[in-house]
Design an enzyme around this catalytic site. Structure first.
Site, PDB file in Angstrom:
ATOM      1  CB  CYS A 119      -0.867   0.005   1.247  1.00 56.90           C
ATOM      2  SG  CYS A 119      -1.829  -1.498   1.418  1.00 56.90           S
ATOM      3  NE  ARG A 171       4.534   1.373  -1.991  1.00 60.73           N
ATOM      4  CZ  ARG A 171       5.729   1.173  -1.477  1.00 60.73           C
ATOM      5  NH1 ARG A 171       6.712   1.938  -1.821  1.00 60.73           N
ATOM      6  NH2 ARG A 171       5.940   0.222  -0.608  1.00 60.73           N
ATOM      7  CD1 TRP A 203      -2.058  -4.680  -4.753  1.00 64.06           C
ATOM      8  CD2 TRP A 203      -1.717  -6.022  -2.995  1.00 64.06           C
ATOM      9  NE1 TRP A 203      -1.878  -5.966  -5.227  1.00 64.06           N
ATOM     10  CE2 TRP A 203      -1.672  -6.808  -4.173  1.00 64.06           C
ATOM     11  CE3 TRP A 203      -1.536  -6.659  -1.769  1.00 64.06           C
ATOM     12  CZ2 TRP A 203      -1.438  -8.173  -4.164  1.00 64.06           C
ATOM     13  CZ3 TRP A 203      -1.305  -8.036  -1.750  1.00 64.06           C
ATOM     14  CH2 TRP A 203      -1.269  -8.768  -2.942  1.00 64.06           C
ATOM     15  CG  ASN A 228       2.654  -1.004   3.402  1.00 67.06           C
ATOM     16  OD1 ASN A 228       2.115  -1.993   2.908  1.00 67.06           O
ATOM     17  ND2 ASN A 228       3.867  -0.604   3.043  1.00 67.06           N
ATOM     18  N   GLY A 229       1.006  -3.408   5.429  1.00 61.41           N
ATOM     19  CA  GLY A 229       1.550  -4.642   6.004  1.00 61.41           C
ATOM     20  C   GLY A 229       0.432  -5.538   6.482  1.00 61.41           C
ATOM     21  CD  GLU A 247      12.003 -10.476 -16.433  1.00 59.88           C
ATOM     22  OE1 GLU A 247      11.605 -11.161 -15.494  1.00 59.88           O
ATOM     23  OE2 GLU A 247      11.703  -9.275 -16.567  1.00 59.88           O
ATOM     24  CE  LYS A 268       8.571  -8.065 -16.784  1.00 54.85           C
ATOM     25  NZ  LYS A 268       9.460  -7.831 -15.700  1.00 54.85           N
ATOM     26  CD  GLU A 279       5.264  -8.490 -14.529  1.00 58.87           C
ATOM     27  OE1 GLU A 279       4.934  -8.237 -13.375  1.00 58.87           O
ATOM     28  OE2 GLU A 279       6.452  -8.506 -14.895  1.00 58.87           O
ATOM     29  CG  HIS A 324      12.422 -34.330 -20.752  1.00 57.31           C
ATOM     30  ND1 HIS A 324      12.813 -35.640 -20.855  1.00 57.31           N
ATOM     31  CD2 HIS A 324      13.464 -33.585 -21.177  1.00 57.31           C
ATOM     32  CE1 HIS A 324      14.061 -35.691 -21.299  1.00 57.31           C
ATOM     33  NE2 HIS A 324      14.480 -34.445 -21.507  1.00 57.31           N
ATOM     34  CE  LYS A 341       8.604  -1.093  -9.856  1.00 58.55           C
ATOM     35  NZ  LYS A 341       8.925  -1.930 -11.022  1.00 58.55           N
TER      36      LYS A 341
HETATM   37  C1  F6R Z   1       8.001  -8.285 -12.234  1.00 61.13           C
HETATM   38  C2  F6R Z   1       8.356  -7.626 -10.990  1.00 61.13           C
HETATM   39  C3  F6R Z   1       8.446  -8.452  -9.758  1.00 61.13           C
HETATM   40  C4  F6R Z   1       9.635  -7.986  -8.889  1.00 61.13           C
HETATM   41  C5  F6R Z   1       9.645  -8.738  -7.558  1.00 61.13           C
HETATM   42  C6  F6R Z   1      10.822  -8.340  -6.694  1.00 61.13           C
HETATM   43  O1  F6R Z   1       8.015  -7.405 -13.301  1.00 61.13           O
HETATM   44  O2  F6R Z   1       8.544  -6.440 -10.945  1.00 61.13           O
HETATM   45  O3  F6R Z   1       8.554  -9.812 -10.042  1.00 61.13           O
HETATM   46  O4  F6R Z   1      10.817  -8.200  -9.582  1.00 61.13           O
HETATM   47  O5  F6R Z   1       8.462  -8.473  -6.872  1.00 61.13           O
HETATM   48  O6  F6R Z   1      10.825  -6.983  -6.423  1.00 61.13           O
HETATM   49  P1  F6R Z   1      12.118  -6.237  -5.933  1.00 61.13           P
HETATM   50  O7  F6R Z   1      13.095  -6.228  -7.054  1.00 61.13           O
HETATM   51  O8  F6R Z   1      11.661  -4.858  -5.574  1.00 61.13           O
HETATM   52  O9  F6R Z   1      12.652  -6.995  -4.759  1.00 61.13           O
END
Ligand code: F6R
Length: 607
Positions: free
Chosen positions: A2, A27, A75, A99-100, A480, A484, A487, A503, A602
């Site tokens: 949040c 966020r 969030w 937040n938490g 990766e 991408k 998401e 496999h 985020k």
């Molecule tokens: C995907 C993404 C997440 C972060 C993950 C770790 O695009 O952004 O998978 O990479 O939540 O976040 P950080 O790097 O802030 O520890």
């Protein structure tokens, strides 16, 4: 996850808080709300489900005048997304945002109900409000009630509490991000879950440690004070100048922050080179040169974990130091065998990811030296590790991480180079500077020719599913790439080691499946045979292959022309940029909310 913003000062606090919340909307964005005290001393609480714009509509064009306000973007963790569960939660003279997660909320709620407190929301947060109300009813002052309530709650959280009577804001945290700020010449003080919300508003930042009570008041002196549990002044905080640029929050000519951030990569690569091996930042590399790991344990989450796999390949190949990658969310709950010679490396953009922090805590507790590769200076990870290397990506606003990945892998390369003892070798240094520059130039040409990728995206965005395949150092890039796409385009995608398809997952291949095949110089013939296997089963292949790779071109329906020569172990980063563009354009054709994809936040500060 949040976003929290609070303000006291000469400006209109609601305006400042809304401005801060708009920066933090990335966020978490299930709802937003503010609590403020007007000039007649009345406390108001307004909140609305949905994005910040809904709250702005509710508040109307003529914002109320106030010099004290707290706000929140949510969030959701406990309780569905609706107005009642939105923050702030308010009762009597108290409002608060959180937040938490309060892990013992149920137990506290039961006890508070017995004392007559009636809960309005389904949130865990309201248990803190209930504690505040009962504690104050039982005679505690505002600040003592915050301390007593905070003592009762378990789990990682940050709370920001506003009191109508004292006209103060008290903020405190345990294992969650929190930053205070002050403008030295005017009398504005702020608090937030993210320093980014304070850009352009304060010039000094204070990062409190866990369980330090930060009191913001409108008094002319001591605008922010820091205290321990027993009320004695605390020095447990880090203070720095605020040096983020306000431009970072603008999209400029780009339609999305994600696209802007993809385009920033060449410039950031050159700036990183300049900072670490072209002059200024060498000191940090010298600091890590003293580390002599017998084994390196790399831990991270999500995209940062894929960066860790790339880092593993680079460091292991260059230094022959055994490296293992551990996902933060798993590592923290294992009982890993750690030995004295181990060094643990944590990779994170935010430096606030709960699982990564817990893994770092585990290593620290076991006496293992910890190093971070991190973007946010002053973040919890930054403060808790023995050594830090900043990735210098600037603020990353798009929820899908792009430029942070590139900078994380490159910073790992710089660590590898340092461990190899090359830091003082002028020739090796020059060679690395040239290679970083070549990478930046190759990414620039990819960006100039991105229409090729856009056209392919237009052709393939509506298929049933997507397999990203790669081998060796391109395998983490396949993982990766798939992440991408999932998401931001909301389609099923999977990253696979190309040799593993037969496999099991090859059963899924038919004319409705697309394979994005990374066909680089490594294990070239093998990867081509893997592609052949998919083609024989009518799968559609997009080859990420060299411009001169006639075999790949002949075999695959689509071709993203790349130029691998000279890049060496940096080439996975280059291929990854092609995947970032492919995901971006597929999401654009799908019409999704690219910068704020559904269900995501985020910074994942809860486990
Ligand atoms: C995907 C993404 C997440 C972060 C993950 C770790 O695009 O952004 O998978 O990479 O939540 O976040 P950080 O790097 O802030 O520890």
């Amino acid at each position: 996850m949040c976003g929290i913003v609070g303000h006291i000062g000469s400006m209109n606090s609601i305006q400042v808080v809304l401005q801060g919340l708009s920066k933090l909307e990335y966020r978490g964005y299930d709802s937003a709300g503010v609590s403020y005290i007007d000039h007649s001393g009345n406390l108001f609480n307004q909140k609305k489900e949905g994005k910040l714009v809904n709250l702005e509509k509710l508040l109307g064009k003529d914002l109320p005048q106030t010099n004290i306000c707290i706000g929140h973007t949510r969030w959701a963790t406990h309780g569905e997304v609706n107005d009642v569960n939105s923050h702030p939660h308010s009762f009597g003279s108290i409002s608060l945002v959180h937040n938490g997660i309060i892990e013992n909320a149920n137990e506290i709620k039961k006890e508070l109900r017995e004392k007559g407190y009636e809960f309005k929301s389904q949130t865990d947060t309201e248990s803190f409000l209930g504690l505040m109300i009962i504690n104050m009813k039982e005679g505690l002052s505002f600040s003592d009630a915050v301390r007593a309530s905070f003592k009762r709650v378990k789990g990682h959280s940050a709370f920001v509490v506003l009191c109508k009577e004292t006209k103060e804001i008290i903020a405190v945290k345990r294992g969650a991000p929190l930053v205070c700020g002050m403008h030295e010449t005017d009398s504005n003080v702020m608090v937030s879950s993210d320093p980014y919300a304070l850009v352009g508003l304060v010039d000094k930042l204070y990062f409190p440690e866990d369980e330090v009570f930060c009191t913001l008041s409108g008094a002319q002196t001591n605008l922010i004070t820091f205290a321990e549990f027993d009320g004695t002044p605390s020095k447990r905080y880090l203070s720095t100048k605020q040096n983020l640029s306000a431009d970072a929050s603008e999209k400029g000519d780009f339609e999305h922050f994600m696209l802007k951030e993809i385009h920033e990569q060449p410039g950031l690569i050159r700036a990183l080179t300049q900072y670490y091996i072209g002059g200024d930042g060498e000191a940090s590399l010298e600091d890590v040169s003293s580390i002599k790991p017998e084994r390196l344990i790399l831990s991270a989450c999500g995209t940062a974990a894929y960066a860790a796999y790339c880092a593993r390949d680079i460091i292991e190949n260059e230094n022959r130091i055994p490296c293992v990658v551990e996902l933060g969310s798993e590592f923290r709950y294992r009982d890993p065998i750690l030995s004295k010679g181990d060094v643990a490396l944590f990779i994170s953009q935010s430096g606030e990811t709960a699982d990564t922090l817990a893994s770092q805590g585990l290593c620290k507790q076991k006496g293992i030296k910890t190093v971070s590769i991190v973007n946010v200076m002053g973040s919890t990870l930054y403060r808790d590790c023995d050594h830090n290397l900043l990735i210098r990506a600037g603020v990353e606003i798009g929820v899908a991480s792009t430029k942070a990945f590139t900078q994380q892998v490159l910073t790992s390369k710089l660590l590898s180079f340092t461990l190899k003892g090359h830091l003082k070798n002028a020739q090796e240094r020059k060679a690395l500077i040239d290679r970083f520059d070549l990478l930046a130039s190759r990414i620039e040409s990819l960006l100039q020719n991105q229409d090729v990728i856009k056209k392919i995206a237009e052709e393939i965005y509506n298929y049933k599913g997507y397999f990203y395949t790669g081998r060796g150092t391109y395998y983490p890039i396949a993982l990766e790439g798939a992440l991408k796409l999932k998401e931001i385009a909301y389609v099923h995608a999977e990253g696979y080691a190309a040799g593993e398809l037969k496999h099991g997952p090859i059963a899924l291949i038919d004319e409705n499946m697309v394979n994005i095949a990374i066909i680089g110089p490594e294990l070239h013939e093998k990867v081509l045979s893997n592609a052949e296997e998919i083609k024989s089963r009518k799968g559609i292949i997009v080859a990420l292959a060299d411009v001169n790779d006639e075999e790949a071109k002949g075999m695959c329906r689509y071709h993203v022309p790349l130029k691998f020569d000279g890049l060496g172990d940096l080439s996975p980063i280059y291929v990854n940029v092609a995947n970032q563009l492919l995901a971006y354009y597929m999401a654009k054709f799908k019409g999704t909310d690219i910068d704020k994809p559904r269900n995501l936040a985020k910074s994942v500060t809860v486990e």
